[in-house]
Design a protein around this motif. Structure first.
Motif: not given
Length: 500
Positions: A389-393, A404-407, A410, A434
């Motif tokens: 994933s691009d890590g966005t949640y 909305t944030h991003s890791y 991921t 998360q």
């Protein structure tokens, strides 16, 4: 004519024991939004800015919002990052000073730049040099603020969170705004005084699910109903920031024009601070070793929900690296299966997993790369790529709901019956999304490790059948004597236990 209020949010909790610097890119990875972009993103969620705007609607103000800047807790803030973000705020104050009636700031209270020990005090001093000594300035603080005398000297109004896990950000912003309004009218003359005790932090770091600590905040709310008392803030402090003025404080904002208010404010502040001191050895958490936590996870009955294991010492929300491996190793050595581990902050491992496809079997070196002496070195593991994933949640819980944030890049890496969430950008576990966003469903697990001290409880405790807390020996270990304090005034509890 409506009041004109300048607003800003500039938030960082600085761990002075963490290697490196927190630069501008760390704020971009977290949040660095300007003007209307910030309003559009945070204007109707659980944020101080949303509370400021609620107060603006009540009061009919004209608002100029400058910037919302948040970076994950970590190393000292670089001069470049501080000067840039503070510069945005100060430039707006210069451009609007002839029309400004007040300023509202969402700060943390434990920001330590590379060039001084008090980022909030430095920002307030720069603003005062622009707007003069009398313009009302109201400040919101995190419950873990280290409120310094310099901060109190430069602003009249302070309101801190009263919950940990923090779920009252919007209410705190509204409270501050409601105090700024009569100050701009001249109906009150706010001032703030400070009481401090020689401790690294409050015994339970401000946990409001612990009765002894919660009672401090209940008392604070009751005092706010007294004549002339405008806000009572109990700041637990932040034991990972080694500065001269570190430690818990009580701030009381009062109406200096009200008879007897100053004396009453001092009595309230000292009484609450005395209670903090008298309760200094009443620690509620029971800290387990990784091996003890793994033994409980091995045979846990998850019929009513998973066991949640908090990796307290490796909390990215306290500036720890988030890559300690001691607990993961203990779980694997014990043969505990049916669990998940979130997150493992390891950009190299995440990049390697993204060079593969779903279902691939991969041999991977995971974690322990920042400082193997703190919570364990790298683990050589064989496992399967379960998710990329691009890590966005987007959060849906009481802390991050609607945000909305991003890791960053991921992956979920399954090894030894444990799904490890491997991420690029640091963050602690605050919200069920998360893990759910990346295919990890707590209801299907025997156990779930979360790298967090306390905030995880808001979202994860309600879906768990039990919670235990582990000291993995990482940078945020509760064993404070393992950190090399040099700046804090001595003696200080608990590094010293007599001499007070």
């Amino acid at each position: 004519m409506p009041f004109h209020v300048l607003t800003a949010e500039f938030v960082h909790e600085s761990n002075t024991f963490t290697k490196g610097e927190t630069g501008l890119q760390a704020f971009r990875d977290g949040t660095l939004d300007y003007g209307q972009t910030a309003v559009d993103r945070f204007g109707d969620v659980n944020s101080e800015l949303a509370g400021f705007l609620d107060a603006a609607r009540e009061g009919g103000w004209r608002v100029t919002h400058t910037v919302t800047a948040h970076a994950n807790p970590g190393a000292r803030v670089s001069r470049e990052a501080f000067d840039h973000i503070a510069g945005v705020i100060c430039d707006a104050a210069k451009a609007n000073r002839d029309t400004l009636d007040g300023i509202l700031l969402g700060l943390h209270g434990s920001m330590v730049p590379t060039f001084c020990e008090d980022g909030e005090g430095e920002l307030l001093a720069r603003l005062r040099a622009i707007v003069g000594p009398d313009l009302p300035i109201a400040v919101t603080l995190d419950l873990h603020a280290m409120a310094t005398p310099a901060m109190i000297e430069k602003a009249q109004i302070f309101v801190s969170y009263k919950t940990y896990p923090h779920v009252d950000m919007r209410l705190t912003g509204l409270h501050a705004g409601r105090l700024l309004h009569p100050a701009m009218h001249g109906a009150v003359r706010p001032a703030t005084l400070r009481a401090h005790r020689p401790m690294l932090d409050e015994a339970n770091a401000g946990r409001t699910d612990v009765p002894d600590t919660r009672a401090l905040y209940d008392r604070a709310r009751a005092h706010e109903a007294e004549p002339g008392i405008l806000a009572v803030s109990v700041n637990a402090g932040f034991s990972e920031a080694d500065i001269e003025e570190m430690g818990p404080t009580v701030l009381v904002t009062y109406d200096a024009a009200a008879d007897g208010a100053a004396d009453r404010a001092r009595a309230i502040a000292e009484s609450l601070a005395d209670t903090i001191w008298n309760q200094r050895d009443r620690v509620a958490n029971r800290f387990l070793t990784p091996e003890a936590a793994a033994a409980i996870a091995l045979d846990f009955d998850a019929a009513a929900g998973p066991l949640v294991i908090a990796d307290y010492a490796d909390n990215p929300g306290a500036g720890a690296y988030g890559d300690a491996t001691a607990l993961l190793k203990a779980l694997l050595d014990a043969g505990a299966t049916g669990g998940a581990f979130a997150p493992m902050i390891d950009p190299e491992a995440a990049a390697e997993l993204h060079r593969h496809k779903l279902g691939d079997t991969v041999t991977l070196e995971v974690g322990g790369k920042n400082d193997p002496t703190l919570g364990g070195g790298p683990l050589q593991l064989i496992g399967t790529v379960m998710h990329l994933s691009d890590g966005t949640y987007t959060g849906d819980g009481p802390i991050l709901g609607g945000i909305t944030h991003s890791y960053g890049p991921t992956a979920v890496f399954r090894t030894g019956g444990i799904d490890v969430l491997v991420v690029t950008i640091p963050d602690q576990m605050l919200d069920l999304q998360q893990v759910r966003t990346f295919g990890i469903e707590p209801a299907r697990l025997r156990f779930l490790v979360v790298k967090s001290m306390q905030h995880f409880r808001a979202a994860f405790e309600p879906v768990s059948a039990g919670v235990i807390v582990c000291d993995s020996g990482a940078l945020a270990t509760p064993q404070a004597h393992l950190r090399p304090y040099r700046r804090v005034r001595r003696p200080v509890w608990p590094l010293e236990r007599d001499g007070f």
